[in-house]
Design a protein around this motif. Structure first.
Motif: not given
Length: 525
Positions: A424-451
């Motif tokens: 996400l910190k990289e200024k250039e990505m393959d596509s906007e969908s890559t950025r979106e999928n990256c955030v969605v993956a992080l959102h799924a991981l966020s269910q891990g709570g404190f960790r």
């Protein structure tokens, strides 16, 4: 008394020992994985069901007759929509019995299983009644956040649906709101001919398929390699032109004669045979026929060891076959996952892409997600996100894996948070969908709570997510907002404590072992 004792032993496989041993009887400790989760007895005919569990075949049949879906000890609910014989488990059980001097298990009778199933049904009704009357538990359910989408769009086409993460206690499952396939449904290697190219279609339609099918089958069965090659080329051309031809030619007889040619030593025969499988598999009604005719193992073998062009068509075939829900578990059970993982490193772009899309569809099945985690695929997938133009497809697979508890834990262990935040910190990505999928993956991981909160803070996720919240797509902004809110408030209080020290040591700044976002994983599956 002796006769009475023999009669008693005849009906009990749990305490019978071979007559060849003189050792005194002692309690037998059966490996839990050898016992049916319904009857709790040693399985004589184990089968794997759609949700990944293994049961005695008769137990499944009785449950189907009563419309009952039992809940396992881990909270997962069995899905009996498809049943596949688990030969490996059966052989393992028989070998274990032989090694321990125990009589081979015999199939149970219907009446005894029916009694057990009725007891389980009554117990489940009692549990549901208790839960419905427990105000404290109802309050917890009311406070839980509603299911949220864990899947993302792709760059290949319009998103026709969303996937939601439904999280009842101890279970997490991807729920489909509508037809899946948010991207292309045809393999990269499949290219239909121009409208003007008929390839003898009029003659074929007029004569009917029986004569042409017989001619092709005759060539397939010939001992002459030249005639075999003529046959597969003819089938490849015919099945490329029209869906009605694909449907009419996909018969048991033709598939049975085509199957050996997929493993032909002749490169040209193998290439055209596998390409014919691709064409036949395009037709929806053919997908299950092909799998049930035994094509998956040879296709996996071709993908693993065939020529570059054969591998390309094999990856396309498996991708096309994986679009059918009934085939997903079969491909996973038959050993497709590790070979597909290796194919992600292929020099052939089409092979890589179709293998990735196949893995995406296979990981919609819960048992395949767990299998991938168990073979150590998470670290490899994270390293592959560094390949230019390939990250979005890999992230789709990771989104599916993160939807289960085991997958989420493995991703946190492998520094997935650091890797995804770095992307996400990289200024250039393959596509906007890559950025979106990256955030969605992080959102799924966020269910891990404190960790997750500790790992995300250490990786500098807040700044990266705030930028997405300001400039990302609508879906990415929504997910980023939810992650930031969770990091501020700590979520709903239902937190997994995986890896947290008993003394309550904070995870902030603590990074799990694994690869960093710039490393390359060369694990061979």
């Amino acid at each position: 008394m002796v006769g009475h004792g023999n009669h008693r032993l005849k009906f009990s496989i749990f305490h019978h020992r071979s007559s060849s041993t003189s050792k005194p009887d002692r309690p037998i400790h059966y490996p839990p994985e050898y016992l049916c989760g319904i009857s709790r007895s040693l399985m004589a005919d184990p089968v794997v069901v759609s949700s990944g569990q293994t049961y005695e075949r008769l137990s499944v049949r009785v449950c189907q007759d009563f419309g009952f879906s039992p809940t396992d000890d881990d909270g997962s609910t069995a899905d009996f929509s498809s049943v596949i014989t688990n030969r490996n488990m059966k052989l393992t059980i028989l070998k274990w019995c032989d090694n321990n001097g125990i009589e081979h298990p015999q199939p149970p009778d219907y009446t005894s299983i029916e009694l057990i199933v009725r007891q389980l049904m009554e117990k489940q009704r009692q549990n549901n009644r208790f839960l419905a009357s427990d105000t404290d538990l109802l309050r917890v359910v009311a406070d839980k956040r509603p299911g949220v989408a864990v899947h993302a769009a792709t760059e290949v086409g319009l998103r026709v649906n969303r996937f939601q993460l439904n999280s009842p206690p101890q279970t997490e499952e991807i729920v489909r709101e509508s037809t899946i396939l948010p991207f292309k449904t045809q393999p990269s290697c499949y290219a239909p001919p121009p409208q003007t190219e008929e390839i003898g279609r009029e003659s074929f339609d007029r004569e009917g398929n029986s004569e042409e099918e017989s001619r092709i089958i005759s060539k397939f069965r010939s001992d002459n390699e030249f005639e075999q090659q003529e046959g597969v080329i003819s089938l490849r051309n015919l099945t490329k032109s029209d869906e009605s031809i694909r449907a009419s030619l996909c018969t048991k007889e033709l598939l049975a004669s085509l199957l050996p040619l997929v493993s032909s030593r002749s490169m040209n025969i193998q290439i055209n045979a596998v390409a014919s499988v691709v064409n036949l598999s395009i037709e929806k009604s053919n997908k299950m026929k092909i799998v049930r005719s035994g094509f998956v193992p040879p296709l996996i073998d071709v993908l693993d060891r065939g020529s570059a062009e054969s591998q390309e068509h094999a990856a396309g075939s498996l991708f096309s076959l994986s679009l059918d829900d009934e085939n997903k578990m079969a491909i996973g059970i038959l050993g497709g996952l590790p070979v597909l993982m290796n194919a992600l490193r292929s020099e052939n772009e089409r092979t890589r892409n179709d293998s990735a899309l196949c893995l995406y569809h296979l990981t919609l099945n819960p048992s395949n997600r767990v299998k991938l985690v168990n073979i150590g695929a998470v670290g490899v997938l994270l390293s592959l996100t560094r390949i230019e133009g390939f990250a979005s497809r890999i992230l789709l697979i990771l989104c599916n894996i993160a939807a289960c508890v085991d997958g989420r834990s493995a991703m946190l262990d492998a520094n997935a948070v650091d890797c995804l935040v770095g992307m996400l910190k990289e200024k250039e990505m393959d596509s906007e969908s890559t950025r979106e999928n990256c955030v969605v993956a992080l959102h799924a991981l966020s269910q891990g709570g404190f960790r997750f909160r500790g790992l995300a803070t250490a990786a500098g996720a807040v700044e990266a997510l705030r930028e997405v919240e300001e400039r990302g797509s609508e879906r990415a902004r929504e997910k980023a907002k939810r992650i930031l809110q969770m990091m501020r408030t700590g979520g709903n209080g239902s937190v997994q404590m995986d890896g947290v020290d008993s003394g309550g040591v904070s995870w902030t700044g603590r990074v799990g072992v694994g690869l960093n976002r710039y490393s390359t994983n060369t694990t061979k599956f």
